[in-house]
Design a protein around this motif. Structure first.
Motif, PDB file in Angstrom:
ATOM      1  N   SER A  31    -119.744 -17.304  23.792  1.00 26.82           N
ATOM      2  CA  SER A  31    -119.248 -16.860  25.229  1.00 26.82           C
ATOM      3  C   SER A  31    -118.931 -15.612  24.971  1.00 26.82           C
ATOM      4  O   SER A  31    -118.926 -14.806  24.280  1.00 26.82           O
ATOM      5  CB  SER A  31    -118.225 -17.521  25.407  1.00 26.82           C
ATOM      6  OG  SER A  31    -116.946 -17.365  24.839  1.00 26.82           O
ATOM      7  N   THR A  33    -116.393 -14.104  26.430  1.00 27.70           N
ATOM      8  CA  THR A  33    -115.005 -13.722  25.968  1.00 27.70           C
ATOM      9  C   THR A  33    -114.981 -13.695  24.452  1.00 27.70           C
ATOM     10  O   THR A  33    -114.534 -12.474  23.953  1.00 27.70           O
ATOM     11  CB  THR A  33    -113.940 -14.646  26.360  1.00 27.70           C
ATOM     12  OG1 THR A  33    -114.132 -14.889  27.721  1.00 27.70           O
ATOM     13  CG2 THR A  33    -112.637 -14.426  25.969  1.00 27.70           C
ATOM     14  N   SER A  36    -116.764 -10.157  23.329  1.00 32.34           N
ATOM     15  CA  SER A  36    -115.823  -8.954  23.507  1.00 32.34           C
ATOM     16  C   SER A  36    -114.699  -9.011  22.493  1.00 32.34           C
ATOM     17  O   SER A  36    -114.642  -8.042  22.241  1.00 32.34           O
ATOM     18  CB  SER A  36    -115.390  -9.069  25.008  1.00 32.34           C
ATOM     19  OG  SER A  36    -116.269  -9.226  25.995  1.00 32.34           O
ATOM     20  N   LEU A  37    -114.101 -10.313  22.037  1.00 36.36           N
ATOM     21  CA  LEU A  37    -113.179 -10.164  21.217  1.00 36.36           C
ATOM     22  C   LEU A  37    -113.611  -9.857  19.873  1.00 36.36           C
ATOM     23  O   LEU A  37    -112.895  -9.096  19.055  1.00 36.36           O
ATOM     24  CB  LEU A  37    -112.398 -11.440  21.182  1.00 36.36           C
ATOM     25  CG  LEU A  37    -111.466 -11.976  22.282  1.00 36.36           C
ATOM     26  CD1 LEU A  37    -110.984 -13.311  22.327  1.00 36.36           C
ATOM     27  CD2 LEU A  37    -110.200 -11.003  22.376  1.00 36.36           C
ATOM     28  N   ARG A  54    -105.728  -8.367  27.911  1.00 28.96           N
ATOM     29  CA  ARG A  54    -106.539  -8.475  29.229  1.00 28.96           C
ATOM     30  C   ARG A  54    -107.047 -10.104  29.048  1.00 28.96           C
ATOM     31  O   ARG A  54    -106.923 -10.698  29.928  1.00 28.96           O
ATOM     32  CB  ARG A  54    -107.757  -7.774  29.349  1.00 28.96           C
ATOM     33  CG  ARG A  54    -107.328  -6.373  29.652  1.00 28.96           C
ATOM     34  CD  ARG A  54    -108.577  -5.460  30.208  1.00 28.96           C
ATOM     35  NE  ARG A  54    -109.083  -6.008  31.650  1.00 28.96           N
ATOM     36  CZ  ARG A  54    -108.807  -5.556  32.483  1.00 28.96           C
ATOM     37  NH1 ARG A  54    -107.534  -4.679  32.838  1.00 28.96           N
ATOM     38  NH2 ARG A  54    -109.179  -5.890  33.847  1.00 28.96           N
ATOM     39  N   VAL A  55    -107.671 -10.740  27.906  1.00 28.40           N
ATOM     40  CA  VAL A  55    -108.014 -11.771  27.944  1.00 28.40           C
ATOM     41  C   VAL A  55    -106.795 -13.055  27.883  1.00 28.40           C
ATOM     42  O   VAL A  55    -106.752 -13.915  28.488  1.00 28.40           O
ATOM     43  CB  VAL A  55    -108.616 -12.094  26.350  1.00 28.40           C
ATOM     44  CG1 VAL A  55    -108.984 -13.511  26.122  1.00 28.40           C
ATOM     45  CG2 VAL A  55    -109.801 -11.145  26.571  1.00 28.40           C
ATOM     46  N   PRO A  60    -110.338  -9.657  33.821  1.00 28.74           N
ATOM     47  CA  PRO A  60    -111.616  -9.757  33.617  1.00 28.74           C
ATOM     48  C   PRO A  60    -111.990  -8.711  32.504  1.00 28.74           C
ATOM     49  O   PRO A  60    -111.311  -7.587  32.319  1.00 28.74           O
ATOM     50  CB  PRO A  60    -112.694  -9.646  34.834  1.00 28.74           C
ATOM     51  CG  PRO A  60    -111.443  -8.742  35.505  1.00 28.74           C
ATOM     52  CD  PRO A  60    -110.160  -9.474  35.086  1.00 28.74           C
ATOM     53  N   LEU A  61    -113.077  -8.932  31.705  1.00 27.89           N
ATOM     54  CA  LEU A  61    -113.681  -7.888  30.882  1.00 27.89           C
ATOM     55  C   LEU A  61    -114.978  -7.646  31.332  1.00 27.89           C
ATOM     56  O   LEU A  61    -115.780  -8.266  31.938  1.00 27.89           O
ATOM     57  CB  LEU A  61    -113.530  -8.283  29.495  1.00 27.89           C
ATOM     58  CG  LEU A  61    -112.270  -8.235  28.646  1.00 27.89           C
ATOM     59  CD1 LEU A  61    -112.299  -8.855  27.520  1.00 27.89           C
ATOM     60  CD2 LEU A  61    -111.902  -6.758  28.576  1.00 27.89           C
ATOM     61  N   THR A  63    -119.272  -7.512  31.495  1.00 22.88           N
ATOM     62  CA  THR A  63    -120.184  -8.400  31.002  1.00 22.88           C
ATOM     63  C   THR A  63    -121.390  -8.145  31.497  1.00 22.88           C
ATOM     64  O   THR A  63    -121.567  -7.085  32.218  1.00 22.88           O
ATOM     65  CB  THR A  63    -119.776  -9.995  31.428  1.00 22.88           C
ATOM     66  OG1 THR A  63    -120.565 -10.811  31.015  1.00 22.88           O
ATOM     67  CG2 THR A  63    -119.847  -9.928  33.081  1.00 22.88           C
ATOM     68  N   ASP A 232    -114.489 -20.583  20.594  1.00 22.34           N
ATOM     69  CA  ASP A 232    -115.138 -21.318  21.774  1.00 22.34           C
ATOM     70  C   ASP A 232    -114.640 -22.865  21.880  1.00 22.34           C
ATOM     71  O   ASP A 232    -114.349 -23.220  23.015  1.00 22.34           O
ATOM     72  CB  ASP A 232    -116.361 -21.101  21.914  1.00 22.34           C
ATOM     73  CG  ASP A 232    -116.831 -19.691  22.479  1.00 22.34           C
ATOM     74  OD1 ASP A 232    -115.905 -18.922  23.029  1.00 22.34           O
ATOM     75  OD2 ASP A 232    -117.758 -19.156  22.294  1.00 22.34           O
ATOM     76  N   ASN A 236    -111.913 -23.811  24.984  1.00 21.08           N
ATOM     77  CA  ASN A 236    -112.633 -24.452  26.126  1.00 21.08           C
ATOM     78  C   ASN A 236    -112.403 -25.774  26.290  1.00 21.08           C
ATOM     79  O   ASN A 236    -113.039 -26.671  27.190  1.00 21.08           O
ATOM     80  CB  ASN A 236    -114.287 -24.044  25.871  1.00 21.08           C
ATOM     81  CG  ASN A 236    -114.832 -22.871  26.074  1.00 21.08           C
ATOM     82  OD1 ASN A 236    -113.958 -22.104  27.133  1.00 21.08           O
ATOM     83  ND2 ASN A 236    -115.675 -22.354  25.618  1.00 21.08           N
ATOM     84  N   HIS A 255    -106.859 -15.341  20.794  1.00 19.91           N
ATOM     85  CA  HIS A 255    -107.518 -14.483  21.027  1.00 19.91           C
ATOM     86  C   HIS A 255    -107.282 -13.264  20.082  1.00 19.91           C
ATOM     87  O   HIS A 255    -108.063 -12.515  19.678  1.00 19.91           O
ATOM     88  CB  HIS A 255    -107.346 -13.800  22.571  1.00 19.91           C
ATOM     89  CG  HIS A 255    -106.956 -14.941  23.495  1.00 19.91           C
ATOM     90  ND1 HIS A 255    -107.880 -15.709  23.819  1.00 19.91           N
ATOM     91  CD2 HIS A 255    -105.848 -15.347  24.476  1.00 19.91           C
ATOM     92  CE1 HIS A 255    -107.516 -16.792  24.738  1.00 19.91           C
ATOM     93  NE2 HIS A 255    -106.137 -16.432  25.079  1.00 19.91           N
TER      94      HIS A 255
END
Length: 404
Positions: A31, A33, A36-37, A54-55, A60-61, A63, A232, A236, A255
């Motif tokens: 994903s 996220t 990004s992590l 932020r997460v 948002p980050l 994308t 994920d 999720n 995270h």
């Protein structure tokens, strides 16, 4: 309906997968996220903390529309094209077309770069808003966004190193290039031109992995992808977000765990690159080579610890997925109970209450059984969570030189 959860891999299995740089099974890409992590492992500790914050706060980050897996493939295609155009023996006409295609790929990468670094609509734009986000420690500075983009270029992606990367990224342009190569080959009888065509089409190289297997460049990328994949699966899962695991969610920041695993893997890989380089250059000295071997030996527990941390994530994913099965079953029981209530209302009007009582007792016993299983899952999850995060972060050099 049969509900199933994926068994957690053992530490030995994870080690074996990393040794082969392959994970069995078809695995979805990470994903945005998770990517990004993982990329935050390239940032300074301050920048990495901002990404995690932020997460964790649901902010948002940056994308990109095509996804970070596609960005990785684009980077691979650029590397392949640069390798081709650097060949001094390539015919001029073919080299010109290749350079033109390379410029097109680089422009696509620059567009993605602008999207991530400028991050319009993601981070504060006005001076007042920037100051506010800085006070709240949720503003990612431009320099950190540059590092984040550099990390995203190497997002762990299944089979991104396949020989077909250039063809997939090039589309019709590759066909034109291969056509030119073929013309040169037919006129000159140059077998090297045919080899270039094979390389561009990916026909001279085997697939990166057999069907149903995800392949990666090295063991470090393999373990990063696996950590992101397990992350994920956990976050999720509706069971993880349910009230049943509210306490567990407060006891571990998944995270931050993924970001720290990434940081340690990247730092460890950088050290190994430096050790390998030093050994190549000074390995002729026996004493120096022995010293390098001792330092490599000292790093082995670090690698084992990382494998154990990822294995703990796998256990958490397995328990959460098993709990999700119980929650779905309980949900079905609750729906059945609603039906029974309606039946009870009809039967009560006819004076017969025994069926309703029996059904109520049966459903109550089933729900209690399901709730007892959830309590067991919470206890097991508590033990798995205790294996995450307590170890202090490993302080290793920040320099990192990923393979293309």
């Amino acid at each position: 309906m049969v509900y199933r959860s994926v068994p957690a891999p053992t530490s030995a299995e994870i080690r074996s997968w990393c040794d082969r740089s392959q994970i069995p099974g078809d695995r979805p890409e990470l994903s945005a996220t998770a990517a990004s992590l993982i990329a935050s492992g390239f940032l300074t500790p301050t920048g990495r903390a901002v990404v995690v914050r932020r997460v964790s706060s649901g902010l948002p980050l940056p994308t990109v529309l095509a996804g970070f897996g596609e960005l990785r493939r684009l980077q691979r295609a650029i590397a392949q094209a640069e390798s081709q155009t650097s060949n001094p023996m390539m015919p001029g006409v073919v080299s010109a077309v290749m350079r033109n295609r390379l410029n097109g790929l680089i422009r696509r990468r620059e567009d993605a770069h602008k999207t991530v670094v400028s991050a319009k609509g993601v981070f504060a734009g006005s001076t007042r808003a920037i100051r506010r986000e800085r006070r709240e420690n949720i503003y990612l500075e431009i320099e950190e966004r540059e590092r984040l983009f550099g990390g995203l270029l190497y997002t762990p992606t299944p089979n991104a190193a396949a020989a077909r990367s250039m063809r997939e990224a090039g589309g019709a342009a590759v066909g034109r290039i291969v056509g030119l190569v073929g013309q040169v080959a037919s006129r000159s009888g140059n077998t090297q031109a045919e080899q270039w065509a094979d390389e561009l089409l990916g026909t001279s190289q085997p697939e990166a992995s057999p069907p149903g297997t995800a392949s990666f460049l090295d063991g470090y990328e393999t373990i990063l992808f696996l950590a992101g994949h397990l992350y994920d699966r956990i976050v999720n899962n509706p069971a993880w977000r349910s009230d049943h695991f509210e306490l567990q969610r407060t006891q571990v920041n998944l995270h931050a765990e993924l970001a720290e695993i990434s940081s340690d893997v990247i730092a460890l890989r950088a050290v190994r690159i430096d050790l390998d380089r030093a050994k190549r250059r000074g390995g002729f000295d026996k004493d120096f080579a022995q010293q390098i071997d001792k330092r490599e030996e000292a790093l082995r527990p670090v690698w084992s610890e990382l494998i154990d941390r990822v294995q703990a994530l796998g256990e958490v994913a397995h328990v959460v997925e098993s709990a999700a099965v119980e929650l779905r079953i309980l949900d079905e029981y609750n729906r059945a109970a609603t039906i029974d209530d309606r039946i009870d209302a009809l039967i009560s009007r006819s004076g017969d209450r025994e069926v309703s009582v029996d059904n109520s007792k049966r459903l109550t016993e089933q729900v209690r059984s399901g709730e007892e299983n959830l309590r067991i899952y919470r206890d097991v999850l508590q033990g798995n969570i205790s294996r995450l995060s307590p170890a202090p972060s490993i302080v290793l050099p920040e320099r990192y030189e990923p393979d293309r």
